[in-house]
Design a protein around this motif. Structure first.
Motif, PDB file in Angstrom:
ATOM      1  N   GLN A   1     -43.683   6.268  22.578  1.00 11.33           N
ATOM      2  CA  GLN A   1     -42.729   5.230  22.178  1.00 11.33           C
ATOM      3  C   GLN A   1     -41.451   5.845  21.604  1.00 11.33           C
ATOM      4  N   GLN A   2     -41.431   7.165  21.402  1.00 13.39           N
ATOM      5  CA  GLN A   2     -40.261   7.813  20.794  1.00 13.39           C
ATOM      6  C   GLN A   2     -39.309   8.385  21.842  1.00 13.39           C
ATOM      7  N   ASP A   3     -39.581   8.138  23.112  1.00 13.12           N
ATOM      8  CA  ASP A   3     -38.707   8.591  24.180  1.00 13.12           C
ATOM      9  C   ASP A   3     -37.266   8.104  23.890  1.00 13.12           C
ATOM     10  N   PRO A   4     -36.221   8.939  24.129  1.00 17.03           N
ATOM     11  CA  PRO A   4     -34.865   8.518  23.734  1.00 17.03           C
ATOM     12  C   PRO A   4     -34.394   7.236  24.414  1.00 17.03           C
ATOM     13  N   ILE A   5     -34.828   7.013  25.665  1.00 18.29           N
ATOM     14  CA  ILE A   5     -34.404   5.786  26.347  1.00 18.29           C
ATOM     15  C   ILE A   5     -35.118   4.584  25.724  1.00 18.29           C
ATOM     16  N   ALA A   6     -36.408   4.779  25.382  1.00 22.58           N
ATOM     17  CA  ALA A   6     -37.150   3.695  24.732  1.00 22.58           C
ATOM     18  C   ALA A   6     -36.483   3.354  23.397  1.00 22.58           C
ATOM     19  N   ASP A   7     -36.092   4.380  22.659  1.00 20.27           N
ATOM     20  CA  ASP A   7     -35.430   4.181  21.373  1.00 20.27           C
ATOM     21  C   ASP A   7     -34.129   3.416  21.527  1.00 20.27           C
ATOM     22  N   ALA A   8     -33.308   3.871  22.492  1.00 13.54           N
ATOM     23  CA  ALA A   8     -32.010   3.234  22.715  1.00 13.54           C
ATOM     24  C   ALA A   8     -32.218   1.788  23.156  1.00 13.54           C
ATOM     25  N   ALA A   9     -33.204   1.573  24.034  1.00 13.32           N
ATOM     26  CA  ALA A   9     -33.440   0.222  24.547  1.00 13.32           C
ATOM     27  C   ALA A   9     -33.896  -0.709  23.421  1.00 13.32           C
ATOM     28  N   ARG A  10     -34.770  -0.192  22.559  1.00 13.78           N
ATOM     29  CA  ARG A  10     -35.238  -1.027  21.448  1.00 13.78           C
ATOM     30  C   ARG A  10     -34.059  -1.488  20.596  1.00 13.78           C
ATOM     31  N   ALA A  11     -33.086  -0.596  20.432  1.00 13.54           N
ATOM     32  CA  ALA A  11     -31.954  -0.917  19.562  1.00 13.54           C
ATOM     33  C   ALA A  11     -31.017  -1.953  20.188  1.00 13.54           C
ATOM     34  N   ILE A  12     -30.908  -1.974  21.524  1.00 15.32           N
ATOM     35  CA  ILE A  12     -29.916  -2.877  22.120  1.00 15.32           C
ATOM     36  C   ILE A  12     -30.519  -4.176  22.654  1.00 15.32           C
ATOM     37  N   LEU A  13     -31.849  -4.265  22.689  1.00 19.63           N
ATOM     38  CA  LEU A  13     -32.477  -5.477  23.232  1.00 19.63           C
ATOM     39  C   LEU A  13     -32.910  -6.416  22.099  1.00 19.63           C
ATOM     40  N   ASP A  14     -33.142  -7.679  22.491  1.00 18.52           N
ATOM     41  CA  ASP A  14     -33.538  -8.663  21.473  1.00 18.52           C
ATOM     42  C   ASP A  14     -35.056  -8.782  21.394  1.00 18.52           C
ATOM     43  N   GLY A  15     -35.723  -7.685  21.563  1.00 20.67           N
ATOM     44  CA  GLY A  15     -37.174  -7.726  21.429  1.00 20.67           C
ATOM     45  C   GLY A  15     -37.829  -6.791  22.420  1.00 20.67           C
ATOM     46  N   HIS A  16     -39.073  -6.412  22.133  1.00 23.74           N
ATOM     47  CA  HIS A  16     -39.777  -5.539  23.075  1.00 23.74           C
ATOM     48  C   HIS A  16     -41.253  -5.894  23.107  1.00 23.74           C
ATOM     49  N   PHE A  17     -41.769  -5.920  24.322  1.00 21.04           N
ATOM     50  CA  PHE A  17     -43.192  -6.166  24.525  1.00 21.04           C
ATOM     51  C   PHE A  17     -43.800  -4.840  24.952  1.00 21.04           C
ATOM     52  N   VAL A  18     -44.851  -4.443  24.266  1.00 19.67           N
ATOM     53  CA  VAL A  18     -45.473  -3.156  24.574  1.00 19.67           C
ATOM     54  C   VAL A  18     -46.778  -3.406  25.328  1.00 19.67           C
ATOM     55  N   LEU A  19     -46.939  -2.764  26.458  1.00 14.46           N
ATOM     56  CA  LEU A  19     -48.211  -2.849  27.180  1.00 14.46           C
ATOM     57  C   LEU A  19     -49.044  -1.635  26.791  1.00 14.46           C
ATOM     58  N   SER A  20     -50.309  -1.885  26.466  1.00 16.63           N
ATOM     59  CA  SER A  20     -51.136  -0.802  25.940  1.00 16.63           C
ATOM     60  C   SER A  20     -52.136  -0.306  26.978  1.00 16.63           C
ATOM     61  N   ARG A  21     -52.186   1.010  27.096  1.00 15.17           N
ATOM     62  CA  ARG A  21     -53.110   1.603  28.060  1.00 15.17           C
ATOM     63  C   ARG A  21     -54.552   1.333  27.655  1.00 15.17           C
ATOM     64  N   GLN A  22     -54.775   1.355  26.337  1.00 20.39           N
ATOM     65  CA  GLN A  22     -56.128   1.130  25.837  1.00 20.39           C
ATOM     66  C   GLN A  22     -56.657  -0.239  26.281  1.00 20.39           C
ATOM     67  N   LEU A  23     -55.777  -1.261  26.154  1.00 20.10           N
ATOM     68  CA  LEU A  23     -56.185  -2.609  26.563  1.00 20.10           C
ATOM     69  C   LEU A  23     -56.421  -2.655  28.069  1.00 20.10           C
ATOM     70  N   ALA A  24     -55.507  -2.052  28.835  1.00 22.48           N
ATOM     71  CA  ALA A  24     -55.643  -2.072  30.295  1.00 22.48           C
ATOM     72  C   ALA A  24     -56.939  -1.388  30.705  1.00 22.48           C
ATOM     73  N   GLU A  25     -57.244  -0.276  30.050  1.00 30.27           N
ATOM     74  CA  GLU A  25     -58.472   0.445  30.402  1.00 30.27           C
ATOM     75  C   GLU A  25     -59.721  -0.373  30.084  1.00 30.27           C
TER      76      GLU A  25
END
Ligand SMILES: Nc1ncnc2c1ncn2[C@@H]1O[C@H](COP(=O)(O)OP(=O)(O)OP(=O)(O)O)[C@@H](O)[C@H]1O
Ligand SMILES: [Mg+2]
Length: 463
Positions: free
Chosen positions: A338-362
């Motif tokens: 979640q600390q990827d620079p694009i993820a960071d930048a996107a979190r800052a400029i968007l009005d929200g973020h939905f995270v999909l979890s690998r653990q749940l998918a598995e």
């Protein structure tokens, strides 16, 4: 008057200059440059003076069609160009012509792209050419690729709920019309399926899908199996897969956004799905590094971070009373970082973020939305206090259970020692099934709210 050699020469010069200007300004004769260097993706040419963004034709040997390229930078007197497609027949000294705009203009043609309702049900490439076999409708409207920006003070605020057809989102992460959200996920955790469900179920007039930088096979799969015929009927798909040039990948995202803007300006409510914002950033990185911009944050040059908001800011509500663009941008979190620079930048400029979890998918929990890590920043303005307290109660119970999940699993928790946890354990099966949803199941906003109310009923007061 005596005619000296000097006056004679000056006269010739003047005559030559006038003649040169006439030739250059003549729409029938074009200035011409020469290719002097090709290094990686970048072509260096001399002899032309053109602005950034202008297009050129470059001669190729063996009678191939000329290659089209865009000016992406300059250095001293030479221009740096990047071709739109793979080029194989370039030779040193190849001739280069600017693609001219209207007669008299020396700045290159403005990119005019097909837009409007005639495109519904169609799949196009980043240059507006059909990929689905059919011809482009002759009545399609055209518009410049760059849309006009809206004064932020004139934009309508996010006030109305958008029904996405996904229960977990409608009830716990309510989205508003005109909101811009990120869908953060690693590979293979159900992004495409979730976006496809939204495309089919969302209460919107038009769906615009930008498939940017993904595998070519996925484009067909998304259109045939995930979007389906019903979804495609009210959608326009722009595809610029991974094997297209970085310029076209950028242009694909801009074009999809332009199509969405055009529908919005016609007063329609648009759902814009961009898969993925990360690949868009990577395309800009490829170009920037190729023309010599230094990398700054984890290999990404600064222009990448400047470019993301200019794309994302084009989505959103129009002026009061007009249409809207609600946008979902997928962000790849490689290795679920979640600390990827694009993820960071996107979190800052968007009005929200939905995270999909690998653990749940598995664990087979789909959609694999991690309720605890996800947030919709517009939600508090969209739902009433009762609904909000139900959401908070649900999240509290859910996290309480998750924190003690391991203890419960090994039987180390003795029932009765923590009343809140007892309550969370009792509710857990209902919460799990509330969050899960089959691929072809639609859950509208009212059903989701009623389901949440029923789940919480009786417990809320005691919490
Ligand atoms: N709602 C769902 N119900 C059942 N199975 C699902 C659901 N959503 C996703 N899946 C399963 O997860 C698999 C992967 O989903 P999907 O292709 O959407 O992932 P992705 O994140 O887009 O992957 P990639 O990173 O490769 O693009 C699907 O093939 C499907 O089997
Ligand atoms: Mg996918």
């Amino acid at each position: 008057m005596t005619i000296t050699a000097d006056t004679l020469l000056a006269g010739w010069d003047r005559g030559l200059l006038t003649a040169r200007d006439r030739v250059i300004d003549s729409p029938r004769v074009r200035e011409r440059g020469r290719l002097v260097r090709a290094s990686g993706l970048v072509l260096e040419i001399v002899g032309l003076r053109l602005p950034l963004g202008a297009h050129c034709w470059i001669e190729q040997i063996d009678g191939r069609d000329h290659a089209e390229a865009e000016v992406v930078g300059f250095s001293g007197r030479s221009l740096l160009l990047m071709p739109f497609a793979e080029t194989t027949g370039l030779i040193p000294g190849a001739r280069v012509w600017p693609v001219l705009g209207p007669p008299g203009s020396r700045t290159g043609a403005a990119k005019s792209m097909p837009v409007g309702p005639a495109l519904l049900g169609r799949v196009l490439d980043a240059r507006g050419r059909p990929l689905d076999g059919g011809p482009l409708p002759s009545d399609a409207d055209h518009a410049a690729l760059a849309g006009a920006s809206i004064n932020p003070l004139e934009r309508a605020p996010i006030r109305n709920v958008l029904d996405t057809g996904i229960r977990a989102i409608n009830a716990l992460l309510t989205v508003g019309r005109g909101q811009r959200l990120g869908l953060f996920a690693g590979s293979g955790v159900g992004k495409s399926v979730l976006l496809g469900m939204m495309a089919r179920f969302t209460a919107a007039d038009v769906i615009v899908v930008g498939l940017i930088g993904e595998r070519g096979r996925e484009v067909k799969d998304f259109i045939d199996n995930i979007l389906g015929e019903a979804g495609l009927a009210r959608a326009v798909v722009v595809a610029a897969p991974a094997d297209t040039s970085p310029l076209l990948r950028l242009q694909g995202a801009d074009y999809a956004t332009r199509i969405a803007e055009d529908f919005r300006d016609r007063g329609q409510d648009v759902l814009l799905i961009m898969d993925s914002l990360t690949r868009y950033a990577m395309a800009q990185r490829e170009i920037a590094l190729a023309i010599g911009e230094p990398p700054a944050t984890k290999g990404y040059p600064p222009s990448v971070f400047a470019r993301l908001p200019t794309l994302v800011e084009r989505a959103g509500n129009g002026r009061n009373g007009g249409g809207s663009i609600t946008a979902f941008y997928t962000v790849l979190t490689e290795g679920d970082d979640q600390q990827d620079p694009i993820a960071d930048a996107a979190r800052a400029i968007l009005d929200g973020h939905f995270v999909l979890s690998r653990q749940l998918a598995e664990a087979g929990h789909y959609p694999a939305i991690d309720i605890e890590a996800s947030i919709s920043r517009a939600m508090t303005a969209l739902i009433d206090a009762t609904q909000l307290s139900r959401v908070q109660y649900f999240k509290r119970m859910f996290s309480r259970y998750e924190r003690s999940r391991d203890l419960i699993a090994v039987g180390a928790y003795a029932a009765g020692s923590d009343p809140t946890l007892d309550e969370a354990i009792a509710l857990h099966p209902q919460m799990e099934s509330f969050l899960q949803q089959g691929m072809s199941e639609r859950s509208d906003h009212h059903d989701a709210a009623a389901g949440l109310a029923a789940l919480v009923a009786g417990n809320e007061a005691t919490s």
